[in-house]
Design an enzyme around this catalytic site. Structure first.
Site, PDB file in Angstrom:
ATOM      1  N   HIS A 121       0.865  -1.177   0.000  1.00  0.00           N
ATOM      2  CA  HIS A 121       0.000   0.000   0.000  1.00  0.00           C
ATOM      3  C   HIS A 121       0.902   1.227   0.000  1.00  0.00           C
ATOM      4  CE1 HIS A 121      -2.844   2.990   1.596  1.00  0.00           C
ATOM      5  NE2 HIS A 121      -3.824   2.158   1.300  1.00  0.00           N
ATOM      6  N   ASP A 198       3.183  -3.774   8.189  1.00  0.00           N
ATOM      7  CA  ASP A 198       1.921  -3.062   7.992  1.00  0.00           C
ATOM      8  C   ASP A 198       0.795  -4.054   8.235  1.00  0.00           C
ATOM      9  OD1 ASP A 198      -0.326  -1.743   7.129  1.00  0.00           O
ATOM     10  OD2 ASP A 198       0.371  -1.392   5.083  1.00  0.00           O
ATOM     11  N   GLN A 201      -4.456  -4.623   7.178  1.00  0.00           N
ATOM     12  CA  GLN A 201      -5.430  -5.579   6.659  1.00  0.00           C
ATOM     13  C   GLN A 201      -5.511  -6.863   7.473  1.00  0.00           C
ATOM     14  OE1 GLN A 201      -7.700  -5.136   4.339  1.00  0.00           O
ATOM     15  NE2 GLN A 201      -6.988  -3.060   3.947  1.00  0.00           N
ATOM     16  N   LYS A 224     -10.396  -0.157  10.562  1.00  0.00           N
ATOM     17  CA  LYS A 224     -10.503  -1.385   9.782  1.00  0.00           C
ATOM     18  C   LYS A 224     -10.883  -2.582  10.649  1.00  0.00           C
ATOM     19  CE  LYS A 224      -7.213   0.152   6.257  1.00  0.00           C
ATOM     20  NZ  LYS A 224      -8.129   0.325   5.120  1.00  0.00           N
ATOM     21  N   CYS A 362      -4.631   2.300  -3.789  1.00  0.00           N
ATOM     22  CA  CYS A 362      -3.374   2.825  -3.242  1.00  0.00           C
ATOM     23  C   CYS A 362      -2.231   1.837  -3.443  1.00  0.00           C
ATOM     24  CB  CYS A 362      -3.524   3.188  -1.762  1.00  0.00           C
ATOM     25  SG  CYS A 362      -4.681   4.535  -1.457  1.00  0.00           S
TER      26      CYS A 362
END
Length: 409
Positions: A121, A198, A201, A224, A362
């Site tokens: 991303h 990261d 998600q 999220k 993104c």
């Protein structure tokens, strides 16, 4: 709590869009909020609204207790060793920028390496581009396979003794598959590098244990995982956080201020300058309680089953291309239909109450890897059902019929 009963706790889902039931399939962008989170925010603003750490009055004490309590709950949720390893930020983007702006610029010099992948991303790519430009470090990419994934052998081939930082997504927001973070961490540490993960998600779909992953930094956003917008988390190993300098300065983060110099509080508070995101942290704590009540293992199994169901059905459709590995996907499918631009497809689906995402997500380097300017993405979460997927499939068939015979201009 049974996952089949979860949907009733999400007020926003009890509505129709264009006369159709809402099938919200855009949770990878932002998940909906259960009533428990909404009520936690309302309770704070109605009963305990005050600044934290500064006031000795009752409201200030209540707010501070709730804010720091959320830090403790977050630490336990990801199995951090201590609450002081949790920094509250504005989101995963801010968390990654904090590491890139503080740690990377302190340890990297000309000729050093920062290793990323082209599936990242933009939030886990642009900060490292800027850090490399500032320090003279080399930005290196792990080569991708045709399906967008990479092999652990390619990781071994890319990381060297010049590598200072490896930045990788836990689960790709386009591919929906988990990267082997634990193995990557071992390789990075073998070469003396740290690993930044990261987790935007992954945090909502799978159990995250930062001790087992042995990651040095882990970033995620509250919105999220059914928490509020505007709140994020940076986990960092305490020794690393202690050695980092803040990149934002002002009230709350100081120990002592003179006319020409100042000293900072200890981590994590030295990174939380100004009035903290009190309500957001409290809402995040409520979201964590909600997810734990259901169970992340239950959520993961549910999301993977829905994803498999969607893929099996979509593979039968003509003129539809699926992107990414077919196996091991959790929570999303990325696709295109021949002769239909993703934005047009999303518009038609909205006519039938189906909310999906269309665009480059993104992830422009990954889109170029696939030779696609944009794709459509349907993402699933704990409140979705097979009926939502069927509504998506019906909408796709309607779109195919609507655009039948239409050739690209």
């Amino acid at each position: 709590m049974n996952i089949s009963d979860v949907r009733e706790f999400f007020p926003i889902l009890h509505q129709t869009i264009n006369g159709c039931p809402l099938a919200y399939l855009d949770s990878a962008a932002s998940a909906q909020k259960p009533i428990q989170v909404i009520e936690a925010l309302t309770h704070y603003y109605e009963q305990n609204n005050a600044n934290v750490h500064r006031s000795v009055h009752t409201l200030g004490s209540r707010a501070t207790e709730a804010y720091e309590g959320a830090r403790v709950r977050t630490a336990r949720f990801i199995h951090a060793k201590q609450a002081e390893e949790i920094v509250f930020t504005r989101g995963a983007t801010a968390s990654i920028n904090l590491v890139a702006g503080s740690y990377a610029r302190a340890v990297c010099k000309e000729g050093d390496e920062i290793v990323v992948s082209a599936m990242e991303h933009h939030s886990n790519l642009l900060p490292w581009q800027q850090a490399a430009k500032t320090t003279g470090a080399v930005l290196k990419y792990i080569p991708l396979q045709a399906d967008g994934s990479f092999t652990i052998q390619e990781v071994e081939n890319t990381i060297t003794n010049r590598t200072k930082i490896v930045a990788i997504s836990h689960i790709s927001n386009v591919l929906g598959v988990a990267n082997p973070v634990q193995q990557i961490a071992q390789i990075a540490h073998k070469h003396g590098a740290v690993i930044m993960v990261d987790g935007a998600q992954s945090i909502a779909h799978i159990k995250v244990n930062v001790q087992e992953l042995d990651c040095d930094f882990y970033a995620f956003s509250g919105h999220k995982m059914s928490g509020p917008t505007g709140i994020g988390v940076l986990y960092g190993k305490k020794a690393l956080l202690d050695g980092m300098e803040p990149i934002e300065f002002g009230g709350e983060m100081i120990a002592e201020v003179g006319l020409h110099d100042a000293s900072w509080k200890e981590a994590p508070w030295k990174f939380e300058g100004g009035t903290p995101i009190v309500a957001g942290a409290i809402g995040l704590g409520a979201a964590i309680d909600f997810l734990k009540q259901i169970g992340l293992d239950v959520i993961e199994a549910h999301d993977k089953q829905l994803t498999r169901y969607a893929i099996e059905q979509m593979k039968r459709m003509e003129h539809l291309t699926l992107y990414g590995p077919e196996e091991g996907r959790c929570g999303l499918v990325t696709f295109n239909m021949d002769h239909i631009h993703p934005h047009d497809l999303a518009t038609v689906l909205d006519m039938y109450g189906v909310a999906i995402r269309a665009g480059h997500h993104c992830c422009q380097p990954l889109m170029r890897h696939f030779g696609a300017g944009a794709t459509a993405r349907a993402s699933f979460y704990l409140y979705n059902t097979e009926a939502d997927v069927d509504q998506l499939l019906n909408g796709l068939n309607k779109a195919a019929s609507y655009f039948e015979g239409v050739q690209p201009g």
